[in-house]
Every structure is written in C-alpha cells, then in structure tokens.
Design an enzyme around this catalytic site. Structure first.
Site, PDB file in Angstrom:
ATOM      1  N   ARG A 163     -11.772  60.443  29.118  1.00 12.80           N
ATOM      2  CA  ARG A 163     -13.555  60.565  29.230  1.00 12.80           C
ATOM      3  C   ARG A 163     -13.228  60.460  31.151  1.00 12.80           C
ATOM      4  NH1 ARG A 163     -16.757  58.355  24.647  1.00 12.80           N
ATOM      5  NH2 ARG A 163     -18.260  58.898  26.704  1.00 12.80           N
TER       6      ARG A 163
ATOM      7  N   GLU B  56     -11.697  57.575  48.320  1.00 15.32           N
ATOM      8  CA  GLU B  56     -12.499  58.580  48.692  1.00 15.32           C
ATOM      9  C   GLU B  56     -11.738  59.575  49.422  1.00 15.32           C
ATOM     10  OE1 GLU B  56     -13.842  55.589  48.290  1.00 15.32           O
ATOM     11  OE2 GLU B  56     -15.542  55.468  48.292  1.00 15.32           O
TER      12      GLU B  56
ATOM     13  N   THR C 247     -16.529  68.664  30.242  1.00 20.03           N
ATOM     14  CA  THR C 247     -16.073  67.302  30.218  1.00 20.03           C
ATOM     15  C   THR C 247     -14.691  67.071  29.921  1.00 20.03           C
ATOM     16  OG1 THR C 247     -16.219  66.972  27.926  1.00 20.03           O
ATOM     17  CG2 THR C 247     -17.787  65.605  29.212  1.00 20.03           C
TER      18      THR C 247
ATOM     19  N   ASP D  47     -21.558  75.770  31.045  1.00 21.24           N
ATOM     20  CA  ASP D  47     -20.489  74.212  30.538  1.00 21.24           C
ATOM     21  C   ASP D  47     -20.265  73.883  29.785  1.00 21.24           C
ATOM     22  OD1 ASP D  47     -21.086  71.504  29.616  1.00 21.24           O
ATOM     23  OD2 ASP D  47     -22.842  71.279  30.119  1.00 21.24           O
TER      24      ASP D  47
ATOM     25  N   LYS E 117     -13.159  66.407  24.675  1.00 16.99           N
ATOM     26  CA  LYS E 117     -13.840  66.779  23.614  1.00 16.99           C
ATOM     27  C   LYS E 117     -12.266  67.193  23.273  1.00 16.99           C
ATOM     28  CE  LYS E 117     -18.724  66.421  24.568  1.00 16.99           C
ATOM     29  NZ  LYS E 117     -18.819  66.540  26.274  1.00 16.99           N
TER      30      LYS E 117
ATOM     31  N   TYR F  44      -8.251  52.993  45.350  1.00 18.87           N
ATOM     32  CA  TYR F  44      -9.407  53.063  46.647  1.00 18.87           C
ATOM     33  C   TYR F  44      -9.071  54.943  46.841  1.00 18.87           C
ATOM     34  CZ  TYR F  44     -14.105  51.521  45.166  1.00 18.87           C
ATOM     35  OH  TYR F  44     -14.690  50.951  44.140  1.00 18.87           O
TER      36      TYR F  44
END
Ligand code: DSN
Length: 417
Positions: free
Chosen positions: A234, A55, A225, A199, A228, A53
């Site tokens: 992903r 954060e 993203t 985008d 692609k 983790y």
C-alpha cells in the site's frame, strides 16, 4: 520489555490476521483495486526498515543513520525510472490520494482551476469531486462520459478545457473499463496550456507489463498507487519530466509529508523489480485476457456492462435491467464467495450508497493463476447468484464450489491452512 511473538503478545489481533488469511484464500477477490502482494513485498514491509526516520531525500536527510535507507530509496527510484522510462520518480507518497494532493501542491494555489473526471462517470475523488479537498480548495471542473456509449466524451473535455483553461488536467479513473487515450488528453492539455496529470493507480501494472498504453511522453506528471495491478505494498508514487522534479519533490517533502515509510519504499522497490520480468508481462496480459472472457461470459448471461465490455482489468455491471440493486447483488455475491463492490454507473438514478452497479476486476484472481476456464465458471456463478438473488440454497452451493476452486489456486503471500 519481553519481545513476544504476535500470537502471545496479542492473540486477538493474531486471530484477526489468521481469519483474514483464510478469507483471502477462500474467496474470489474481485475488487479491481485489490490484489495479493507477494511474500517478498510483505516481508520487506514488515521489516526493521519501519524503525527508521528519513525526512528528506537520499544524500540530503535531516537524520543520521541513512546508510541503508538511502540505498533502498535509490533502488526504488532507479527501478521505476527504468521500468516506465521516466526522468524522475518520487516513491515517498503514502498512497494515491496524498500523491495527488502533492501534485496539486506542486502546481496550484487554492482557488486555481483544475479539471478531472467526475466521480459518477468513474473518476476518483481526488480529481476534483466536490466532497474532496480537491473539489473544495480548487475550482474543480468535471468532465464525464457520453450518455450513449459511456466512453470519455472528448468533445466535452475539449470544450470545458477551452472555456475554463485549467492549470492541471487529470486523466485516469477508478471505474472505467476501457483504455485511456493519453494522446488525446495531451493534445487538449497542450492547446489550453494545462499540465496533463495521468493518474494510473488502477492500471500501473498493466502499463508496466505492456498491457495498456503508457502515458509517458503524453503526461508531464504521472501519479499512482503501488498496490493495485502493480502488486506492491500500500503506497504511492509520482513520476515526472525532469523540469518538474524539484516542484514534485518539494511538494511531497517538506510540503505535505514527514518521514517516508521505509518498509513500504522497500516493498515498492521489490514490486518494480518483479514488474520488469517477462513473467509479469504475461501476468499483465492475462489480467486483460481474463477480463475479456469474464465480460463476454457475463454478457452471454444477459448482463448489461457499462461500455459493453472491458479492455483493461475492470468490469462495471449495470444491474438496472435485472432489477436488482447493486448493493443487494454485491452482498449476495459475497455470501457466495465472490467479493466485488457495489458502484454507481454513469447517469445512475440511484444514490451512491445504494447504486445500480457492481464493479469487479481480475487482478487478484489472475495473481492466483486462474485463466479463461475459471473466468467462464465465475461469470456463470455470478449470473446464477444475481438471477436468483434471494435463493440461499443456490448461494450456499456456489460458495462451496468457489471454495473448491480456490483450494486449487493458492493465493501468493497467503498461508494455506
Ligand atoms: N479506492 C480505490 C478503488 O477502489 O478504486 C481508489 O482509490
């Protein structure tokens, strides 16, 4: 607890993965938003980095033990800055939709006016379409394409922007086969005092590889993203001018997300490294070259393409003239080993779940090393299937030929059995 290999711990899931590997090997994957992530990317994504983790941001985390994670995230950021030539990159968004949501959160309050391309014209859900949070929480104004040539209607963009004065103007699309003119969008955004958001989810690999003009210098904020044309895991990212760094970082964390997915961050760093090579530049160019050849072949076989062709990675076929619904065509193509998706075309008279078009693209098949000869074979196979869409003998013969071709072009990151 015993630490068993997957095949013993969960044979059913192991079988699903093996079957999917086989499918990804055996078929020509033409969905333009899909690709093959490299083995290196997949290795990083499935690593122990997922156990941590983190954060916060490098040097300012809310958990101890970040000695290695900070290095991973800093590498991902620095590589993006250098690859795209931007001031700042945030590599924590979980994917493209959360990245765009973070952009809204950074600059807008509920009810503010935003503008983006409508879904029926090829825009993304998160650019203000009515069923998305972006269309429900904001006053979303949607522009489209011209009825004649199906190119972005810049007169409409300009007049809507002047009338509604949006805070954010989104450009970039999911079903637009032509180059996006970022400079024209920037001119309009500047005139009305909007922040231009590009985008580039579909085209980030083309931009990185120099096969599509870059929005850098035109858009103050760039979202994407990473899986692609970019061939990463992903994931998502946001790049921006220095003046927006704080707003973007705060919006992603703590505004929208908790801990970043560190395995994914490592995969993004690897993808950025690979995308900075000459080999990747050649790959990006080959995606576009292949798309040209495929489009030309389809046109020569009587297909009607939205805008008449393609100058990126994507082709949108309008099947109205062939009198075959998009869904029927896409399902027959899948049976023949060519996986595309049915899609609305501009001004479609059919419903979105049963539209008139098929959308396809060349990123994944180009990752397998296919070139113009294979594109011509593919275009002719597609025509043979769609022109005789109920002929299962033709479909089955072509599926066999597709499989033979696939055997000659192993897919990166996919074990061959
Ligand atoms: N789902 C992606 C696509 O297929 O274009 C966009 O997010």
């Amino acid at each position: 607890m015993a630490d068993l290999p997957l095949i013993e711990a969960d044979p059913e899931i192991a079988q699903c993965i093996a079957d999917e590997e086989q499918r990804q090997h055996d078929k020509l994957r033409l969905i333009p938003s899909e690709n093959y992530a490299s083995s290196a990317v997949q290795e990083a994504c499935g690593s122990v980095l997922n156990n941590k983790y983190s954060e916060g941001y490098a040097g300012k985390r809310y958990y101890e033990g970040q000695q290695n994670i900070d290095t991973v995230e800093k590498l991902a950021i620095e590589r993006h800055k250098s690859l795209f030539g931007v001031d700042h990159a945030n590599v924590q968004p979980y994917s493209g939709s959360p990245a765009n949501l973070a952009v809204y959160f950074a600059f807008c309050n509920p009810g503010d006016t935003i503008m983006g391309m409508g879904l029926p014209s090829g825009g993304h859900l998160t650019h203000g379409w009515k069923v998305s949070i972006s269309g429900k929480y904001f006053n979303a104004i949607q522009y489209g394409v011209s009825p004649g040539d199906h190119l972005i209607d810049f007169d409409e963009v300009a007049s809507l922007a002047r009338e509604h004065r949006p805070k954010l103007l989104f450009c970039g699309a999911t079903a637009y086969p032509r180059v996006v003119d970022f400079a024209k969008f920037a001119e309009i955004a500047q005139e009305v005092g909007a922040i231009l958001v590009a985008d580039i989810a579909h085209i980030s690999g083309l931009v990185a590889g120099g096969a599509h003009p870059s929005p850098v210098g035109h858009a103050e904020v760039i979202s994407s993203t990473t899986h692609k044309t970019f061939r990463g895991p992903r994931g998502g990212m946001i790049m921006c001018d220095d003046k927006h760094r704080k707003a973007i970082d705060r919006a992603v964390f703590p505004g929208l997300q908790g801990g970043p997915h560190n395995g994914t961050t490592a995969g993004i760093a690897i993808a950025a490294k690979l995308a900075s090579t000459d080999e990747f530049k050649a790959y990006a160019k080959a995606i576009v070259d292949n798309s040209h050849v495929l489009a030309e072949t389809l046109v020569s076989r009587g297909f009607d393409l939205v805008t008449g062709g393609s100058d990126n990675h994507l082709i949108l076929i309008d099947l109205t003239g062939k009198d075959v619904p998009g869904k029927v065509a896409a399902q027959a193509l899948d049976r023949a080993g060519m996986v595309a998706n049915y899609n609305s075309v501009p001004f479609d008279t059919r419903k979105p779940f049963d539209p008139s078009g098929v959308r396809l693209g060349t990123p994944a098949i180009t990752s397998r090393g296919m070139g113009s000869d294979e594109m011509k074979r593919l275009g002719n196979w597609m025509a043979d299937v769609v022109d005789d869409v109920e002929n299962e003998a033709v479909i089955s013969r072509i599926a066999g030929e597709v499989k033979e071709l696939c055997d000659q072009f192993p897919a990166p990151g996919v074990p061959v059995r």
